[in-house]
Design a protein around this motif. Structure first.
Motif, short mmCIF file in Angstrom:
data_model
loop_
_atom_site.label_atom_id
_atom_site.label_comp_id
_atom_site.label_asym_id
_atom_site.label_seq_id
_atom_site.Cartn_x
_atom_site.Cartn_y
_atom_site.Cartn_z
N ASP A 56 0.83 -1.21 0.00
CA ASP A 56 0.00 0.00 0.00
C ASP A 56 0.87 1.26 0.00
O ASP A 56 0.55 2.24 -0.69
N VAL A 57 1.94 1.23 0.76
CA VAL A 57 2.87 2.38 0.80
C VAL A 57 3.50 2.56 -0.58
O VAL A 57 3.60 3.68 -1.10
N MET A 58 3.89 1.45 -1.19
CA MET A 58 4.51 1.51 -2.53
C MET A 58 3.51 2.06 -3.56
O MET A 58 3.89 2.84 -4.43
N GLN A 59 2.24 1.68 -3.43
CA GLN A 59 1.23 2.18 -4.34
C GLN A 59 0.98 3.67 -4.13
O GLN A 59 0.75 4.42 -5.08
N LEU A 60 1.04 4.12 -2.88
CA LEU A 60 0.90 5.56 -2.59
C LEU A 60 2.02 6.33 -3.28
O LEU A 60 1.78 7.33 -3.96
N LEU A 61 3.25 5.84 -3.12
CA LEU A 61 4.39 6.50 -3.76
C LEU A 61 4.25 6.47 -5.28
O LEU A 61 4.54 7.45 -5.96
N LYS A 62 3.81 5.33 -5.80
CA LYS A 62 3.64 5.18 -7.24
C LYS A 62 2.62 6.18 -7.79
O LYS A 62 2.78 6.70 -8.90
N SER A 63 1.59 6.49 -6.99
CA SER A 63 0.58 7.45 -7.44
C SER A 63 1.17 8.85 -7.63
O SER A 63 0.59 9.67 -8.33
N PHE A 64 2.32 9.10 -7.01
CA PHE A 64 3.03 10.37 -7.19
C PHE A 64 4.20 10.23 -8.15
O PHE A 64 5.05 11.12 -8.25
N GLY A 65 4.28 9.09 -8.83
CA GLY A 65 5.32 8.90 -9.83
C GLY A 65 6.65 8.40 -9.28
O GLY A 65 7.67 8.49 -9.95
N THR A 66 6.64 7.87 -8.06
CA THR A 66 7.88 7.40 -7.44
C THR A 66 7.88 5.89 -7.34
O THR A 66 7.01 5.31 -6.69
N VAL A 67 8.86 5.27 -7.98
CA VAL A 67 9.06 3.83 -7.87
C VAL A 67 10.46 3.62 -7.34
O VAL A 67 11.43 4.13 -7.92
N ILE A 68 10.57 2.90 -6.23
CA ILE A 68 11.87 2.70 -5.60
C ILE A 68 12.20 1.22 -5.58
O ILE A 68 11.46 0.41 -5.01
N LYS A 102 -2.46 11.59 8.62
CA LYS A 102 -2.81 10.18 8.89
C LYS A 102 -2.04 9.25 7.96
O LYS A 102 -1.47 8.26 8.40
N ASP A 103 -2.02 9.56 6.65
CA ASP A 103 -1.27 8.74 5.70
C ASP A 103 0.22 8.77 6.02
O ASP A 103 0.91 7.75 5.93
N PHE A 104 0.72 9.92 6.41
CA PHE A 104 2.13 10.08 6.76
C PHE A 104 2.49 9.18 7.93
O PHE A 104 3.43 8.38 7.84
N SER A 105 1.73 9.27 9.01
CA SER A 105 2.07 8.49 10.20
C SER A 105 1.89 6.99 9.96
O SER A 105 2.70 6.19 10.41
#
Length: 62
Positions: free
Chosen positions: A6-18, A46-49
């Motif tokens: 889920d965290v990876m998908q959140l980052l991916k939604s902003f164009g970040t793949v690590i 909330k998403d941050f924490s």
């Protein structure tokens, strides 16, 4: 958000793949990106924490 995926998908939604091939480095980079997204007010507190909690739990599992 409940899993690392889920965290990876959140980052991916902003164009970040690590993916570096080093799990610890990946988790560190993801944490840095999450902090930057929060700092720029792209994600909620909330998403941050939640994301930080998930990343730190995964780091401690290894």
């Amino acid at each position: 958000m409940k899993t690392l995926y889920d965290v990876m998908q959140l980052l991916k939604s902003f164009g970040t793949v690590i993916y570096t091939g080093d799990r610890k480095a990946d988790l560190d980079l993801m944490e840095d990106e999450i902090k930057e997204l929060y700092k720029q007010q792209f994600i909620s507190a909330k998403d941050f924490s939640t994301a930080l909690l998930i990343l730190r739990q995964k780091r401690n599992e290894n």
